[in-house]
Structures are given as structure tokens and as C-alpha cells.
Write a protein that holds these residues in place. Structure first.
Motif, short mmCIF file in Angstrom:
data_model
loop_
_atom_site.label_atom_id
_atom_site.label_comp_id
_atom_site.label_asym_id
_atom_site.label_seq_id
_atom_site.Cartn_x
_atom_site.Cartn_y
_atom_site.Cartn_z
N GLY A 1 44.26 -70.67 -51.91
CA GLY A 1 45.31 -70.41 -52.88
C GLY A 1 45.37 -68.96 -53.34
N SER A 2 46.12 -68.74 -54.41
CA SER A 2 46.33 -67.37 -54.89
C SER A 2 45.05 -66.76 -55.44
CB SER A 2 47.43 -67.35 -55.95
OG SER A 2 47.12 -68.19 -57.03
N THR B 1 42.83 -65.83 -52.62
CA THR B 1 43.38 -64.65 -51.95
C THR B 1 43.05 -63.38 -52.73
OG1 THR B 1 45.19 -66.00 -51.10
CG2 THR B 1 45.49 -63.62 -51.03
N ARG C 1 45.19 -75.01 -43.59
CA ARG C 1 46.36 -74.97 -42.71
C ARG C 1 46.23 -73.86 -41.67
NH1 ARG C 1 48.60 -75.85 -47.75
NH2 ARG C 1 49.41 -73.74 -47.95
N GLU D 1 48.46 -72.48 -39.87
CA GLU D 1 49.46 -71.42 -39.93
C GLU D 1 49.04 -70.30 -40.89
OE1 GLU D 1 51.19 -75.01 -42.28
OE2 GLU D 1 49.97 -74.63 -40.48
N GLN D 2 48.33 -70.68 -41.97
CA GLN D 2 47.78 -69.65 -42.86
C GLN D 2 46.72 -68.84 -42.13
OE1 GLN D 2 46.78 -72.34 -46.31
NE2 GLN D 2 47.30 -70.51 -47.48
N ASN E 1 48.32 -63.63 -46.44
CA ASN E 1 48.41 -65.07 -46.69
C ASN E 1 49.87 -65.39 -46.95
OD1 ASN E 1 48.35 -67.71 -47.63
ND2 ASN E 1 46.52 -67.42 -48.87
N PRO E 2 50.55 -66.09 -46.05
CA PRO E 2 52.01 -66.28 -46.19
C PRO E 2 52.41 -67.14 -47.37
CG PRO E 2 51.14 -67.66 -44.43
CD PRO E 2 50.01 -66.78 -44.86
N ASP E 3 51.49 -67.94 -47.89
CA ASP E 3 51.83 -68.89 -48.95
C ASP E 3 51.48 -68.41 -50.35
OD1 ASP E 3 52.72 -70.64 -46.99
OD2 ASP E 3 50.76 -71.60 -46.79
N TYR E 4 50.54 -67.48 -50.48
CA TYR E 4 50.10 -67.04 -51.79
C TYR E 4 49.85 -65.53 -51.78
CZ TYR E 4 49.23 -72.03 -52.33
OH TYR E 4 49.38 -73.41 -52.37
N ASN F 1 51.70 -63.06 -51.03
CA ASN F 1 52.06 -62.52 -49.71
C ASN F 1 52.46 -61.05 -49.74
OD1 ASN F 1 54.59 -62.72 -50.85
ND2 ASN F 1 55.25 -64.44 -49.57
N SER G 1 54.90 -74.85 -56.83
CA SER G 1 54.27 -74.67 -55.51
C SER G 1 52.76 -74.55 -55.61
CB SER G 1 54.83 -73.41 -54.84
OG SER G 1 54.56 -72.26 -55.63
#
Length: 329
Positions: free
Chosen positions: A10-11, A14, A33, A35-36, A46-49, A51, A278
Motif C-alpha cells: 500500500g501507500s 511504498t 499482485r 502487475e504491481q 507502484n502503479p496503485d499507490y 504513483n 481505494s
């Protein structure tokens, strides 16, 4: 410290990885994941957190293989939601952790017994507190990502371990305070998330600054009451790791707990709020754990009671705040 394994994607994880790699600490990073993992290894993002943060891949390898990451370092940093922690631990061979040191930054009670993360690790893996440390605030991941001046607390009863960890987390924008009171710091970090939720509810209900000031003042008193009831009270509650952490969560727009509470105050249901966000708001699960803890200790804590009745008994937030108005001073 030259190497560490980080578990959590998560953020906050990160942000911590950003700090560590900036200090040239080799990070082995577990994320669920793939993809991460691929984006981090290939692009340093990190594309989700967070970024917008570019991570130094010279000191970083991400993987979706938990056991592989656990084996790569003698120091493990767990940065996962408290509700997910027992399930994660159930997939780990306890014997593989016997020579490890463990750091946690988990801001919620764990399991049906509502124990602290450090106590859960001691009970589940047999790792004593002398081989544990806790990371605490006051700090938001977003501001660390932007390099804004921040103060962080590292707690452990083991001074040698504290001194070993400090250089890995210190930087030009991050000052590190050292503390020995693991239980007190953990409870304060958990309680402040509930306060963030209730302050968010007040904002959603359009209460003003005058009421918010009284609410936070009462929250400070409740925190002191809780720590004394648990016999982990610190003589300096008015310091960054106690009061500072509570204040930043109560007032900051970066607080996901405050954002969660604001949606509740505006009339969203718990389910609608969870779907709209999210990121996980730890205060939701923490509310249940602290409510049970306070009840068992015989403590009257109106702020915790309000959060519990709204979130778990599904009472109307407007009527609960009218009751809260009469129970705070």
C-alpha cells in the motif's frame, strides 16, 4: 542496516520503501499482485499507490513470492492492514522466522482477541519483544512521497536494535525519535484512527471548528484514560508519537480515516463508503477492537462508543452526534 524484507504493497509501505532505498538499504519487497511487481521492477513505480514517487530500482527487487522475500533478509517489516494480518501469518512457516527480527507498522488490533500486532507476533511466532520494533507517526505517506519534513518514531525495548534501525529511516526530511514503549505507541496509533473517523463524521455533518476543537480535546483525554487503564501510560503524552499522531489524523485531508468518516457523516453506509475508497481505513476495524477493550476495562469512552454504534450497530450518525454533544465537555 543494509538489507530488509518489506511485506505489504500500500501507500505506507511504498513511502517506507522510498525512504529505505534513498538510504541505499537493499529492499526485498513482497506485493500480492503481479502487475504491481512488474511495474515496480520495470519502472520503479507502484502503479496503485503513490504513483508519483520514483523508486530507486538499484536497491529494490519486488516479488509476489512471500516465502522468497521472507528468506532474503534477517529483518522483516510488515506493513499490512490489521484485518489481513492473521491470514497472512497463517501462510508463513513459524520456524522460518526464528532467527528474524520483526518491525511492524500495523495500526489496528489483530484477530478476535483484539491483541496488539506486537503481541500477536510474540504469540504466533514466538518472537520476543526484544527482537521486535514498531514504526509510528505522526506521518502521512503522501507527504513523505513529496519529501516534506516529517517526524517518525521507532519503538523497541532493545536499544541496540533501535540504533541499528535509525540510519535506515533517517533523511534530510525525516527525523527519527526513539522510544521503548511499544504497547503505548501501538495503542495510541490504533486509537488515533478512530478519532480520525469521528472527526471525519463531524466534518461530513458540517460541524465547525469550535466543535472540532472540543472533540479533539476530549479525544486526548480518552487516549490518556485508555493508556492508564492498560497500564501503559507514558509521562509525556504531549509528544509527537502520541498527541502528534492523533492531531495529524484528526485534521489532515490526507487521512483516509477522516475521509472514511466524512462519507459516513454525509449519509453513506459503511458498505458504500468501503466501495468508494481505494485504500483501507484502519479505523473501521480498530473501532471494534478498541470498543471491546474499553468495555472489558470498564472505561467510559464516548468517542469510541459513538464510532462503534454508527459503524457496527448502524445507528443514525446524526442522532449519535446529538448524544455525543451531551457526553463531551
Amino acid at each position: 542496516m543494509t538489507e530488509i524484507s518489506v511485506i505489504g504493497g500500500g501507500s505506507w509501505a511504498t513511502a517506507l520503501v522510498k525512504i529505505l532505498t534513498e538510504n541505499k538499504v537493499r529492499v526485498h519487497w513482497y506485493l500480492r499482485r503481479q502487475e504491481q511487481v512488474d511495474a515496480i521492477n520495470e519502472q520503479g513505480v507502484n502503479p496503485d499507490y503513490l504513483n508519483f514517487v520514483k523508486l530507486d530500482t538499484h536497491y529494490l527487487v519486488a516479488s509476489s513470492d512471500l516465502n522468497h522475500v521472507l528468506q532474503k533478509s534477517t529483518i522483516l517489516l510488515f506493513v499490512v492492514p490489521s484485518a489481513h494480518f492473521p491470514q497472512l501469518c497463517s501462510t508463513i512457516d513459524a520456524e522460518s522466522l526464528q532467527d528474524k527480527k520483526v518491525i511492524t507498522s500495523i495500526k489496528g488490533t489483530v484477530g478476535k482477541e483484539n491483541v496488539l500486532p506486537s503481541a500477536f507476533i510474540s504469540n504466533y511466532f514466538g518472537i520476543p519483544s526484544s527482537r521486535q520494533a514498531v514504526l509510528a507517526g505522526p506521518c502521512h505517506a503522501e507527504e513523505i512521497g513529496m519529501g516534506k519534513k516529517t517526524y517518525m518514531t521507532i519503538c523497541s525495548p532493545n536499544d541496540v536494535f533501535l540504533q541499528h534501525l535509525k540510519p535506515g529511516f533517517s533523511s534530510r526530511y525525516l527525523s527519527i525519535n526513539l522510544h521503548t514503549d511499544i504497547a503505548g505507541i501501538e495503542y495510541a496509533a490504533i486509537y488515533k484512527n478512530v478519532v480520525g473517523l469521528v472527526c471525519g463524521m463531524a466534518k461530513g455533518l458540517q460541524y465547525g471548528d469550535n466543535f472540532m476543537a472540543v472533540l479533539v480535546a476530549n479525544a486526548i483525554y480518552e487516549l490518556q484514560l485508555l493508556l492508564e487503564g492498560l497500564h501503559v501510560a507514558d509521562h509525556r503524552i504531549a509528544c509527537s508519537s502520541y498527541l502528534g499522531d492523533l492531531l495529524v489524523t484528526a485534521y489532515s485531508p490526507h487521512s483516509r480515516n477522516r475521509s472514511f468518516g466524512e462519507l459516513i457523516g454525509r449519509g453513506y453506509s459503511v458498505e458504500q463508503t468501503q466501495n468508494a475508497m481505494s485504500m483501507v481505513a484502519e479505523g473501521y476495524a480498530a473501532t471494534q477492537g478498541l470498543y471491546e477493550t474499553a468495555k472489558n476495562l470498564g472505561l467510559n469512552m464516548p468517542i469510541i462508543n459513538t464510532a462503534y454504534r454508527v459503524l457496527y450497530n448502524h445507528m443514525a450518525v446524526t442522532s449519535e452526534f446529538k448524544l455525543l454533544e451531551r457526553n463531551i465537555i
